[in-house]
Design an enzyme around this catalytic site. Structure first.
Site, short mmCIF file in Angstrom:
data_model
loop_
_atom_site.label_atom_id
_atom_site.label_comp_id
_atom_site.label_asym_id
_atom_site.label_seq_id
_atom_site.Cartn_x
_atom_site.Cartn_y
_atom_site.Cartn_z
N ILE A 106 17.71 83.30 -5.99
CA ILE A 106 16.56 83.59 -5.76
C ILE A 106 15.89 84.64 -6.69
O ILE A 106 14.73 84.99 -6.73
CB ILE A 106 16.24 84.13 -4.27
CG1 ILE A 106 14.93 84.10 -3.59
CG2 ILE A 106 16.85 85.51 -3.85
CD1 ILE A 106 14.02 82.74 -3.67
N LYS A 131 31.35 90.82 -10.91
CA LYS A 131 30.87 92.17 -10.64
C LYS A 131 32.07 93.16 -11.08
O LYS A 131 31.70 94.30 -11.50
CB LYS A 131 30.63 92.23 -9.28
CG LYS A 131 29.45 91.77 -8.63
CD LYS A 131 29.01 92.08 -7.48
CE LYS A 131 27.64 91.60 -6.88
NZ LYS A 131 27.14 92.09 -5.37
N ASN A 156 26.62 95.45 -10.28
CA ASN A 156 25.68 94.56 -10.19
C ASN A 156 24.45 94.21 -11.04
O ASN A 156 23.62 93.32 -11.34
CB ASN A 156 25.10 94.34 -8.59
CG ASN A 156 24.10 95.08 -8.34
OD1 ASN A 156 24.06 96.23 -8.81
ND2 ASN A 156 23.16 94.77 -7.18
N ASP A 173 23.45 97.46 -4.78
CA ASP A 173 23.40 96.83 -3.31
C ASP A 173 23.28 97.68 -2.29
O ASP A 173 22.51 97.50 -1.23
CB ASP A 173 24.60 96.00 -3.27
CG ASP A 173 24.56 94.81 -4.14
OD1 ASP A 173 23.50 94.14 -4.12
OD2 ASP A 173 25.74 94.37 -4.47
N ALA A 197 34.89 94.17 5.19
CA ALA A 197 35.31 95.11 4.18
C ALA A 197 35.27 94.47 2.75
O ALA A 197 35.94 94.74 1.96
CB ALA A 197 36.72 95.66 4.48
N GLY A 216 32.72 92.65 -0.65
CA GLY A 216 31.97 93.33 -1.59
C GLY A 216 30.67 94.15 -1.07
O GLY A 216 30.23 95.23 -1.65
N GLY A 223 19.25 90.31 6.05
CA GLY A 223 19.66 90.74 4.73
C GLY A 223 18.62 90.41 3.82
O GLY A 223 19.00 90.74 2.78
#
Length: 284
Positions: free
Chosen positions: A21, A71, A92, A107, A130, A132, A250
């Site tokens: 997106i 990443k 990122n 992030d 736990a 990324g 999110g």
């Protein structure tokens, strides 16, 4: 969008990535801010990563975003890392500063920006998972002055998780408490004293499962967040709202991490409210 000889490129690099997106978000932002830029998705093989990074300089791009699996793999090709990227051990966003390539991780910042009227400084957080996304939230919380973090993972993942938490403590002096998700009484005790509860696992993407048992009681002031945005409301968030707690999915994290990257590239603020409207229409 008008393209000409002065148009600068940005791209998201991952594999797979055609579903992303990000082009929708960034191209809307370029247009809304009258920035002569275009944003595309590049699905590449690992063997092409070095050449792809070299192209940022070669074509004087704004930079790139990265998603899985690149990443961490991108780090050796960069000139410098930001504090949070170094702590997380993942990048990122790459920014081209006059040929110097600087790696950031937006992030965590994006996550905390999407929480309504909430600051993590001096607060207690319980974090499920736990991976990324969890690591970026963890590191940013520490940088922003969180007072306590309890991380819950499945008991089989505890051994794998501990070295990263030890590394965080070594670099920041902050000790993160690690607990087994199966220990429901400990989970209840930690949640009871928390200000923020975050699901950073993929549990709930099926629209049916939840990462915590439904008999857990939430303190009424607790803010509950899920990094998942498809489905728009996970069973975890439905359960939190049924107890009267504020709950956030999110999608905001996705938008605000993009806004942070956009500002690093262009020096301009992304019109997040306008783009948020389009995103909710798309996913709700």
């Amino acid at each position: 969008m008008k393209l000409d000889g002065y148009t600068r490129l940005a791209a998201v690099v991952a594999n797979p990535i055609k579903h992303s997106i990000s082009p929708f978000i960034h191209n809307r932002a370029f247009e809304a801010t009258a920035t002569n830029g275009a944003y595309v998705a590049w699905e590449i093989e690992a063997s092409d990563l070095a050449e792809t990074v070299a192209n940022i300089r070669r074509y004087q791009m704004f930079g790139i975003n990265l998603s899985m699996p690149y990443k961490e793999q991108v780090i050796p090709y960069l000139d410098k890392l930001s504090d949070e990227a170094r702590l997380i051990g993942a990048v990122n966003t790459v920014v081209n500063e006059n040929g110097n390539l600087i790696g950031y991780n937006t992030d965590g910042k994006g996550f905390f920006k999407c929480l309504p009227s909430f600051t993590i400084s001096g607060k207690k957080m319980t974090l499920l998972g736990a991976g990324g996304a969890a690591k970026s939230i963890l590191a940013q919380a520490i940088l922003d002055g969180v007072s306590q973090i309890s991380v819950f993972v499945r008991s089989v993942s505890m051994e794998k998780t501990r070295p990263y938490l030890d590394k965080l403590q070594e670099q920041t002096g902050f000790k993160v408490d690690l607990c087994a998700l199966e220990n429901v009484s400990e989970l209840q005790a930690r949640i009871a004293e928390s200000d923020l509860l975050v699901n950073a696992t993929s549990v709930g993407m099926d629209g049916q499962s939840s990462p915590v048992p439904e008999n857990i009681v939430l303190p009424e002031t607790l803010l509950v967040a899920d990094i998942i945005y498809q489905p728009f409301e996970t069973p975890f968030l439905k359960w939190a709202r049924s107890q009267g707690n504020p709950a956030v999915n999110g999608l905001g994290m996705l938008l605000y991490q993009a806004a942070e990257a956009f500002q690093l590239w262009t020096g301009k603020e992304m019109p997040t409210e306008e783009i948020w409207q389009s995103l909710t229409e798309k996913y709700q």
